[in-house]
Design a protein around this motif. Sequence first.
Motif, PDB file in Angstrom:
ATOM      1  N   LYS B  98       0.839  -1.201   0.000  1.00 41.58           N
ATOM      2  CA  LYS B  98       0.000   0.000   0.000  1.00 41.58           C
ATOM      3  C   LYS B  98       0.865   1.238   0.000  1.00 41.58           C
ATOM      4  N   LEU B  99       1.891   1.186   0.856  1.00 42.30           N
ATOM      5  CA  LEU B  99       2.724   2.354   1.012  1.00 42.30           C
ATOM      6  C   LEU B  99       3.543   2.637  -0.232  1.00 42.30           C
ATOM      7  N   ALA B 100       3.716   1.615  -1.083  1.00 39.52           N
ATOM      8  CA  ALA B 100       4.502   1.799  -2.289  1.00 39.52           C
ATOM      9  C   ALA B 100       3.722   2.545  -3.355  1.00 39.52           C
ATOM     10  N   SER B 101       2.458   2.728  -3.134  1.00 42.56           N
ATOM     11  CA  SER B 101       1.658   3.386  -4.153  1.00 42.56           C
ATOM     12  C   SER B 101       1.986   4.865  -4.251  1.00 42.56           C
ATOM     13  N   SER B 102       2.076   5.346  -5.475  1.00 42.81           N
ATOM     14  CA  SER B 102       2.356   6.769  -5.650  1.00 42.81           C
ATOM     15  C   SER B 102       1.107   7.588  -5.352  1.00 42.81           C
ATOM     16  N   ALA B 103      -0.025   6.910  -5.131  1.00 42.80           N
ATOM     17  CA  ALA B 103      -1.261   7.622  -4.794  1.00 42.80           C
ATOM     18  C   ALA B 103      -1.442   7.732  -3.287  1.00 42.80           C
ATOM     19  N   LEU B 104      -0.413   7.358  -2.517  1.00 39.17           N
ATOM     20  CA  LEU B 104      -0.515   7.421  -1.051  1.00 39.17           C
ATOM     21  C   LEU B 104      -0.585   8.871  -0.576  1.00 39.17           C
ATOM     22  N   ARG B 105      -1.522   9.133   0.309  1.00 39.54           N
ATOM     23  CA  ARG B 105      -1.636  10.463   0.901  1.00 39.54           C
ATOM     24  C   ARG B 105      -1.870  10.317   2.397  1.00 39.54           C
ATOM     25  N   TYR B 113      -3.978   7.023   3.295  1.00 40.35           N
ATOM     26  CA  TYR B 113      -4.924   6.379   2.384  1.00 40.35           C
ATOM     27  C   TYR B 113      -4.418   6.363   0.968  1.00 40.35           C
ATOM     28  N   VAL B 114      -5.016   5.459   0.197  1.00 40.37           N
ATOM     29  CA  VAL B 114      -4.750   5.385  -1.235  1.00 40.37           C
ATOM     30  C   VAL B 114      -6.107   5.447  -1.914  1.00 40.37           C
ATOM     31  N   LEU B 115      -6.297   6.415  -2.777  1.00 42.99           N
ATOM     32  CA  LEU B 115      -7.591   6.579  -3.439  1.00 42.99           C
ATOM     33  C   LEU B 115      -7.392   6.729  -4.942  1.00 42.99           C
ATOM     34  N   SER B 116      -7.994   5.838  -5.681  1.00 41.93           N
ATOM     35  CA  SER B 116      -7.972   5.948  -7.143  1.00 41.93           C
ATOM     36  C   SER B 116      -9.373   5.583  -7.607  1.00 41.93           C
ATOM     37  N   PRO B 117      -9.667   5.687  -8.911  1.00 44.02           N
ATOM     38  CA  PRO B 117     -11.020   5.347  -9.352  1.00 44.02           C
ATOM     39  C   PRO B 117     -11.465   3.935  -8.974  1.00 44.02           C
ATOM     40  N   THR B 118     -10.495   3.037  -8.798  1.00 41.02           N
ATOM     41  CA  THR B 118     -10.899   1.653  -8.513  1.00 41.02           C
ATOM     42  C   THR B 118     -10.517   1.173  -7.119  1.00 41.02           C
ATOM     43  N   VAL B 119      -9.632   1.894  -6.486  1.00 40.11           N
ATOM     44  CA  VAL B 119      -9.126   1.403  -5.202  1.00 40.11           C
ATOM     45  C   VAL B 119      -9.332   2.436  -4.100  1.00 40.11           C
ATOM     46  N   PHE B 120      -9.778   1.970  -2.963  1.00 36.12           N
ATOM     47  CA  PHE B 120      -9.748   2.832  -1.791  1.00 36.12           C
ATOM     48  C   PHE B 120      -9.278   1.991  -0.613  1.00 36.12           C
ATOM     49  N   ALA B 121      -8.146   2.353  -0.064  1.00 35.83           N
ATOM     50  CA  ALA B 121      -7.629   1.642   1.102  1.00 35.83           C
ATOM     51  C   ALA B 121      -7.141   2.677   2.100  1.00 35.83           C
ATOM     52  N   PHE B 122      -7.342   2.391   3.380  1.00 38.41           N
ATOM     53  CA  PHE B 122      -6.925   3.369   4.380  1.00 38.41           C
ATOM     54  C   PHE B 122      -6.413   2.688   5.649  1.00 38.41           C
ATOM     55  N   SER B 123      -5.613   3.438   6.384  1.00 43.13           N
ATOM     56  CA  SER B 123      -5.006   2.907   7.598  1.00 43.13           C
ATOM     57  C   SER B 123      -4.930   4.009   8.639  1.00 43.13           C
ATOM     58  N   PHE B 124      -5.254   3.682   9.886  1.00 41.30           N
ATOM     59  CA  PHE B 124      -5.179   4.713  10.925  1.00 41.30           C
ATOM     60  C   PHE B 124      -4.568   4.195  12.227  1.00 41.30           C
ATOM     61  N   PRO B 137     -15.257   5.194  -3.896  1.00 42.56           N
ATOM     62  CA  PRO B 137     -16.499   5.981  -3.857  1.00 42.56           C
ATOM     63  C   PRO B 137     -17.123   6.085  -5.251  1.00 42.56           C
ATOM     64  N   ARG B 138     -18.391   6.349  -5.282  1.00 42.58           N
ATOM     65  CA  ARG B 138     -19.139   6.355  -6.542  1.00 42.58           C
ATOM     66  C   ARG B 138     -18.672   7.431  -7.495  1.00 42.58           C
TER      67      ARG B 138
END
Lengths: 165, 384
Positions: B98-105, B113-124, B137-138
């Motif tokens: 997850k952390l390797a994703s360039s979409a990590l914020r 979290y990582v959010l793209s049109p097809t993926v949503f993953a989060f950690s807290f 999300p829709r």
Amino acid sequence: MSSPVEQITVVSSDGDEFKMTVAAAMQSEQLKQMLTDDSISIVKVPVENISTEILVKVIEYCQKHADHEAATKANGGGASDSEAEELNKWDAEFMKVDVEDKLFHILMAANYLEIKGLFDLACQTVADLIKGKTPKQIRKIFNLKNDFTPEEQERLSRQHNCSFD
Amino acid sequence: MAQQGSTSEPEAKPSIHGDVLESILSHVPLIHLLSASRVSTSWNRAVSSSLAHLNPVKPWLILHAHSSRSPYLTATHAYDPRSHLWLDIRRPNQSSLKLASSALRSSHSSLFYVLSPTVFAFSFDPLHLTWHHAEAPRVWRVDPIVARVGRCIVVAGGACDFEDDPLAVEVYDPGTRTWTMGPSMPEILKDSTASTWLSVAVDEQRMHVTEKSSGITYSFDPNAEIWDGPYDLRPNQNVYSCVIGTLHNRLIVAGLVGNMENLNSVKLWEVRGEMGKEFWWMEMGEMPKEMVKKLKGESECVASIAMNAMGDFVYIHNPSEPAEMIVGEIVNGTCKWRDVPNVVMKDKTRMQRMVVGCSDVSLGDLQKAVSENRNFAVKIRAGN
């Protein structure tokens, strides 16, 4: 060429006497209290818990830090970065004792005489001994027994899947 | 000074216990206290006592570095202010992906979290070892506001104009694993991409969104489904950019004073009272001039700063000059400042992307992480 300085005498548990300047003695809260109390007239201060070997080291620390404070004051205030670094280097060298026991005795002496700087320094040095060691290795250094009951050890092991060794 | 009882014979090694032991333990870094707590029952108690009274746990700065160049290495580091040490964290493969994703914020310090049109993953969780997966999300979004309020995740903004409702707000409930549409967000926030123009903070009930350059703030309560605002959170006219955070559930504002080409000072305020009724600012501190200089670094311009806040700590850095971290510790209502060179970013080229957060890592968290993950390890970084 030295102006006359007041001195006090401290006596080790072995019965040896050592002179300390008042400035050096003031590094110890305990000695400082005695010196500033007018109702006590100091002749000799016995420090029954501290052997000659350790007392010599403690006096060395106190003298060095008293000298540093005096020099800083003479220069009109705060020590420069390089002076502070030099003192830190001296402290690091000072704490390099050949035998671990000595380190522990210095720690206890600093605690007894309430020499804050030396106590913190010794605590940090002992803390460095603990870093990266397994519980078993720590027990060896501090002469300790593993007194967790078999049940406690079992429970904690299962809970945390970690070793007591 | 510490109380200890009489020592034993001068020749034997004195036994170390009680207050002296606790003082020693206050100098031992958190990661090494795990071992110390398993030495004996009295050491176990001494570790707890030392942490409770002498040198308590303090929030770590979590820094995730991601190289945008082959071989796309990622690494997680942390700064522990309790022992003033930078740490390297080695993670198990799963969370690494997850952390390797360039979409990590990251958002409001604690959410990654990582959010793209097809993926949503989060950690807290504090060490970001547990990742939750959800349907995306829709509404298709680019750089939206994402925040965790209570158990829910709120996503707002960043929607393209061709969407039916570009102002759509969606709320994710991890319990039911469903998205629901919330009330539309204020029009004024629509065109602001979250990461550049907006600052987000959360308290127990609401998410606060501040437009950095104007201080205009809106709050969203996902349970009551209400947007509140606008409020002007700029403490005075001289603040040209502000960011928000929460400490112990209270809103704080860090403001840049002067103008973009000439940053004069950086100040910290706590917002008192109630937004919606009456509120005012209590100044908590001003960053020392030498540290403001470090924050500027090589650049003439400081457009905005990034702040991570948790517990009694604020971590501030200039995203254009990541080599310096300024750490503020709130003691008795005022801020004590410290400048911490970012040893991780120092020797890296600018090809590194940094994602920064803040975590309340406890001894228990470390214990759990070590026991549940064979590949997890925390080491003190060389060159501290």
